[in-house]
Design a protein around this motif. Structure first.
Motif, PDB file in Angstrom:
ATOM      1  N   PRO A  30       0.782  -1.280   0.048  1.00  0.00           N
ATOM      2  CA  PRO A  30      -0.110   0.005  -0.051  1.00  0.00           C
ATOM      3  C   PRO A  30       0.761   1.083  -0.020  1.00  0.00           C
ATOM      4  CG  PRO A  30      -0.469  -1.278   1.715  1.00  0.00           C
ATOM      5  CD  PRO A  30       0.686  -2.198   1.046  1.00  0.00           C
ATOM      6  N   GLN A  31       0.519   2.299  -0.605  1.00  0.00           N
ATOM      7  CA  GLN A  31       1.349   3.604  -0.971  1.00  0.00           C
ATOM      8  C   GLN A  31       0.621   4.429  -0.003  1.00  0.00           C
ATOM      9  OE1 GLN A  31       3.964   3.874  -2.826  1.00  0.00           O
ATOM     10  NE2 GLN A  31       3.487   1.667  -3.112  1.00  0.00           N
ATOM     11  N   PRO A  32       1.297   5.229   0.660  1.00  0.00           N
ATOM     12  CA  PRO A  32       1.026   6.299   1.472  1.00  0.00           C
ATOM     13  C   PRO A  32       0.129   7.442   0.801  1.00  0.00           C
ATOM     14  CG  PRO A  32       3.220   6.669   1.065  1.00  0.00           C
ATOM     15  CD  PRO A  32       2.888   5.377   0.440  1.00  0.00           C
ATOM     16  N   PRO A  33      -0.714   7.965   1.145  1.00  0.00           N
ATOM     17  CA  PRO A  33      -1.647   8.824   0.575  1.00  0.00           C
ATOM     18  C   PRO A  33      -0.683  10.219   0.227  1.00  0.00           C
ATOM     19  CG  PRO A  33      -2.164   8.963   3.061  1.00  0.00           C
ATOM     20  CD  PRO A  33      -1.300   7.932   2.825  1.00  0.00           C
ATOM     21  N   PRO A  34      -1.024  10.747  -0.781  1.00  0.00           N
ATOM     22  CA  PRO A  34      -0.408  12.049  -1.173  1.00  0.00           C
ATOM     23  C   PRO A  34      -0.614  13.301  -0.121  1.00  0.00           C
ATOM     24  CG  PRO A  34      -2.271  11.684  -2.652  1.00  0.00           C
ATOM     25  CD  PRO A  34      -2.122  10.230  -1.871  1.00  0.00           C
ATOM     26  N   GLY A  35       0.296  14.096  -0.170  1.00  0.00           N
ATOM     27  CA  GLY A  35      -0.087  14.993   0.593  1.00  0.00           C
ATOM     28  C   GLY A  35      -1.008  16.084   0.243  1.00  0.00           C
ATOM     29  N   PRO A  36      -1.363  16.990   1.083  1.00  0.00           N
ATOM     30  CA  PRO A  36      -2.448  17.817   0.682  1.00  0.00           C
ATOM     31  C   PRO A  36      -2.026  18.655  -0.273  1.00  0.00           C
ATOM     32  CG  PRO A  36      -1.447  18.557   2.797  1.00  0.00           C
ATOM     33  CD  PRO A  36      -0.731  17.451   2.216  1.00  0.00           C
ATOM     34  N   ALA A  37      -3.074  18.909  -1.508  1.00  0.00           N
ATOM     35  CA  ALA A  37      -2.986  19.636  -2.568  1.00  0.00           C
ATOM     36  C   ALA A  37      -2.985  21.091  -2.211  1.00  0.00           C
ATOM     37  CB  ALA A  37      -3.708  19.217  -3.750  1.00  0.00           C
ATOM     38  N   PRO A  38      -2.501  22.119  -2.746  1.00  0.00           N
ATOM     39  CA  PRO A  38      -2.671  23.348  -2.531  1.00  0.00           C
ATOM     40  C   PRO A  38      -4.188  23.824  -2.858  1.00  0.00           C
ATOM     41  CG  PRO A  38      -1.453  23.558  -4.484  1.00  0.00           C
ATOM     42  CD  PRO A  38      -1.319  21.871  -3.833  1.00  0.00           C
ATOM     43  N   PRO A  39      -4.694  24.692  -2.180  1.00  0.00           N
ATOM     44  CA  PRO A  39      -6.169  25.073  -2.559  1.00  0.00           C
ATOM     45  C   PRO A  39      -6.395  25.473  -4.075  1.00  0.00           C
ATOM     46  CG  PRO A  39      -5.278  26.647  -0.815  1.00  0.00           C
ATOM     47  CD  PRO A  39      -4.049  25.383  -1.108  1.00  0.00           C
ATOM     48  N   PRO A  40      -7.207  25.513  -4.528  1.00  0.00           N
ATOM     49  CA  PRO A  40      -7.550  26.096  -5.894  1.00  0.00           C
ATOM     50  C   PRO A  40      -7.328  27.872  -5.803  1.00  0.00           C
ATOM     51  CG  PRO A  40      -9.197  24.619  -5.354  1.00  0.00           C
ATOM     52  CD  PRO A  40      -8.561  24.916  -3.977  1.00  0.00           C
ATOM     53  N   GLY A  41      -6.456  27.813  -6.756  1.00  0.00           N
ATOM     54  CA  GLY A  41      -6.185  29.461  -7.070  1.00  0.00           C
ATOM     55  C   GLY A  41      -5.226  30.045  -6.254  1.00  0.00           C
ATOM     56  N   ALA A  42      -4.487  28.948  -5.565  1.00  0.00           N
ATOM     57  CA  ALA A  42      -3.527  29.445  -4.572  1.00  0.00           C
ATOM     58  C   ALA A  42      -2.244  29.765  -5.501  1.00  0.00           C
ATOM     59  CB  ALA A  42      -2.908  28.373  -3.348  1.00  0.00           C
ATOM     60  N   PRO A  43      -1.393  30.892  -5.063  1.00  0.00           N
ATOM     61  CA  PRO A  43      -0.325  31.228  -5.824  1.00  0.00           C
ATOM     62  C   PRO A  43       0.697  30.310  -5.721  1.00  0.00           C
ATOM     63  CG  PRO A  43      -0.641  32.733  -4.080  1.00  0.00           C
ATOM     64  CD  PRO A  43      -1.860  31.958  -3.944  1.00  0.00           C
ATOM     65  N   PRO A  44       1.704  30.132  -6.691  1.00  0.00           N
ATOM     66  CA  PRO A  44       2.891  29.333  -6.281  1.00  0.00           C
ATOM     67  C   PRO A  44       3.709  29.614  -5.432  1.00  0.00           C
ATOM     68  CG  PRO A  44       2.967  30.460  -8.572  1.00  0.00           C
ATOM     69  CD  PRO A  44       1.804  30.717  -7.993  1.00  0.00           C
ATOM     70  N   ALA A  45       4.669  28.884  -4.886  1.00  0.00           N
ATOM     71  CA  ALA A  45       5.595  29.666  -3.943  1.00  0.00           C
ATOM     72  C   ALA A  45       6.740  30.149  -4.702  1.00  0.00           C
ATOM     73  CB  ALA A  45       6.315  28.210  -3.370  1.00  0.00           C
ATOM     74  N   PRO A  46       6.769  31.528  -4.094  1.00  0.00           N
ATOM     75  CA  PRO A  46       7.986  32.229  -4.808  1.00  0.00           C
ATOM     76  C   PRO A  46       9.211  31.793  -4.972  1.00  0.00           C
ATOM     77  CG  PRO A  46       7.561  33.038  -2.571  1.00  0.00           C
ATOM     78  CD  PRO A  46       6.511  31.793  -2.970  1.00  0.00           C
ATOM     79  N   PRO A  47       9.922  31.798  -6.183  1.00  0.00           N
ATOM     80  CA  PRO A  47      11.158  31.289  -6.484  1.00  0.00           C
ATOM     81  C   PRO A  47      12.445  32.086  -5.541  1.00  0.00           C
ATOM     82  CG  PRO A  47      10.433  32.515  -8.128  1.00  0.00           C
ATOM     83  CD  PRO A  47       9.312  32.619  -7.320  1.00  0.00           C
ATOM     84  N   ARG A  48      13.469  31.441  -5.283  1.00  0.00           N
ATOM     85  CA  ARG A  48      14.363  31.919  -4.367  1.00  0.00           C
ATOM     86  C   ARG A  48      15.384  32.830  -5.286  1.00  0.00           C
ATOM     87  NH1 ARG A  48      15.075  29.925   0.790  1.00  0.00           N
ATOM     88  NH2 ARG A  48      14.017  27.803   1.097  1.00  0.00           N
ATOM     89  N   PRO A  49      15.572  34.104  -4.723  1.00  0.00           N
ATOM     90  CA  PRO A  49      16.294  35.053  -5.411  1.00  0.00           C
ATOM     91  C   PRO A  49      17.667  34.500  -5.784  1.00  0.00           C
ATOM     92  CG  PRO A  49      16.259  35.722  -3.295  1.00  0.00           C
ATOM     93  CD  PRO A  49      15.292  34.709  -3.219  1.00  0.00           C
ATOM     94  N   ARG A  50      18.285  34.541  -7.047  1.00  0.00           N
ATOM     95  CA  ARG A  50      19.507  33.749  -7.573  1.00  0.00           C
ATOM     96  C   ARG A  50      20.304  34.700  -8.191  1.00  0.00           C
ATOM     97  NH1 ARG A  50      20.983  29.464 -11.548  1.00  0.00           N
ATOM     98  NH2 ARG A  50      19.282  30.385 -12.842  1.00  0.00           N
ATOM     99  N   LEU A  51      21.610  34.903  -7.979  1.00  0.00           N
ATOM    100  CA  LEU A  51      22.433  35.908  -8.819  1.00  0.00           C
ATOM    101  C   LEU A  51      23.565  34.777  -9.762  1.00  0.00           C
ATOM    102  CD1 LEU A  51      23.536  37.800  -5.847  1.00  0.00           C
ATOM    103  CD2 LEU A  51      21.694  38.632  -7.361  1.00  0.00           C
ATOM    104  N   PHE A  52      23.685  35.556 -10.847  1.00  0.00           N
ATOM    105  CA  PHE A  52      24.915  35.171 -11.723  1.00  0.00           C
ATOM    106  C   PHE A  52      26.101  35.740 -11.382  1.00  0.00           C
ATOM    107  CE2 PHE A  52      27.157  36.179 -15.477  1.00  0.00           C
ATOM    108  CZ  PHE A  52      27.712  35.053 -15.760  1.00  0.00           C
ATOM    109  N   VAL A  53      27.305  35.063 -11.243  1.00  0.00           N
ATOM    110  CA  VAL A  53      28.534  35.611 -10.896  1.00  0.00           C
ATOM    111  C   VAL A  53      29.454  34.977 -11.642  1.00  0.00           C
ATOM    112  CG1 VAL A  53      30.232  35.682  -8.921  1.00  0.00           C
ATOM    113  CG2 VAL A  53      27.962  35.392  -8.457  1.00  0.00           C
ATOM    114  N   GLY A  54      29.910  36.056 -12.457  1.00  0.00           N
ATOM    115  CA  GLY A  54      30.845  35.689 -13.664  1.00  0.00           C
ATOM    116  C   GLY A  54      32.336  36.181 -13.612  1.00  0.00           C
ATOM    117  N   ASN A  55      33.399  35.758 -14.296  1.00  0.00           N
ATOM    118  CA  ASN A  55      34.606  36.265 -14.380  1.00  0.00           C
ATOM    119  C   ASN A  55      35.298  35.594 -13.292  1.00  0.00           C
ATOM    120  OD1 ASN A  55      37.011  37.204 -15.584  1.00  0.00           O
ATOM    121  ND2 ASN A  55      36.735  39.017 -14.357  1.00  0.00           N
ATOM    122  N   LEU A  56      34.864  34.287 -13.128  1.00  0.00           N
ATOM    123  CA  LEU A  56      35.886  33.495 -11.601  1.00  0.00           C
ATOM    124  C   LEU A  56      37.067  33.020 -11.863  1.00  0.00           C
ATOM    125  CD1 LEU A  56      32.491  31.580 -10.449  1.00  0.00           C
ATOM    126  CD2 LEU A  56      33.744  33.720  -9.667  1.00  0.00           C
TER     127      LEU A  56
END
Length: 268
Positions: free
Chosen positions: A38-64
């Protein structure tokens, strides 16, 4: 000559099984396959219309620099906030990274400060190019050219503060200190060498501009204080020199409060 009917399909201590006809059909004996647990039940789904989790801020670092590691790069960017990921993409079949990387913070404010203050910062003889990354995540093994970063917000440098200098970091803890303390690098008999300070300054200059080097002997122990222009340089020196073998010795590197050094306190 088939198997008798009415036999159990499982044995004590074994998982339940299901009868399946042998491949190819015919009258071959049935194959006993374990039933899927038997498989565990899936986790609770986000409520309809809920905004997605915001992406983490990421920086590009060049000339390393080619010998820069992800661990050292993360240490250099930590004074601005918590670094949750630091990745240096590699070239298939070739050693080392591709000359650029990605630093991901846990808060947009930390990423914004780092973007403003670390762009054009000199590290290992190269000026970094820091900007906002177009995508939000970069796995450590990402291939291909880096994404074209969108225009970064204009830097806001307070009056009297040089570009590339982290604002408001003085006195806020080891990540804000501009001094690196080196122990067990040389013996007491070598501390009087007039060329020692200059040699150490040249060695440490690969991590950033060095303002001064102070060599002191306290209770028979040689302490070398390297004062950098910027806190990230001191952090890079600690990450690179601590535990390094130098002349048959294992160097001990640690951050040191530059305010104490400038006040003449060499006992910390």
């Amino acid at each position: 000559t088939g198997l008798p009917t009415g036999l159990p399909t499982g044995l004590p201590g074994l998982p339940p099984t299901a009868n399946t006809q042998a491949p190819g059909g015919g009258g071959g004996p049935p194959v006993l396959l374990p039933l899927r647990p038997p498989q565990p039940p899936p986790g609770p789904a986000p409520p309809p219309g809920a905004p997605p989790a915001p992406p983490r801020p990421r920086l590009f670092v060049g000339n390393l620099a080619p010998d820069l590691t992800a661990e050292t790069l993360s240490t250099i960017f930590e004074p601005f906030g918590k670094v949750v990921e630091c990745a240096l993409p590699t070239e298939p079949g070739r050693p080392g990274h591709r000359g650029y990387g990605f630093v991901t913070y846990d808060t947009p404010a930390a990423a914004k400060d780092a973007c403003e203050q670390m762009d054009q910062f000199e590290l290992l003889g190269r000026r970094l190019r820091v900007s906002w990354a177009q995508s939000t995540h970069s796995p450590a093994g990402q291939q291909g050219a880096p994404p074209a970063p969108p225009p970064a917000p204009p830097p806001s440098v307070p009056p009297g503060q040089a570009p590339g200098q982290a604002p408001g970091l003085a006195g806020q803890g080891p990540a804000s200190w501009r001094c690196t303390l080196l122990k067990n690098m040389v013996g007491a008999e070598e501390a009087s060498d007039p060329e020692l300070a200059g040699e150490i300054k040249d060695e440490c200059a690969k991590y950033g501009p060095v303002e001064s080097v102070k060599v002191a002997v306290l209770a028979g122990q040689v302490r070398i204080f390297v004062l950098f222009k910027e806190p990230p340089s001191a952090g890079a020196a600690v990450a690179a020199l601590n535990g390094r073998f130098f002349g048959g010795r294992v160097v001990e590197g640690a951050p040191y409060d530059h305010n104490r050094l400038l006040a003449g306190d060499l006992t910390g």
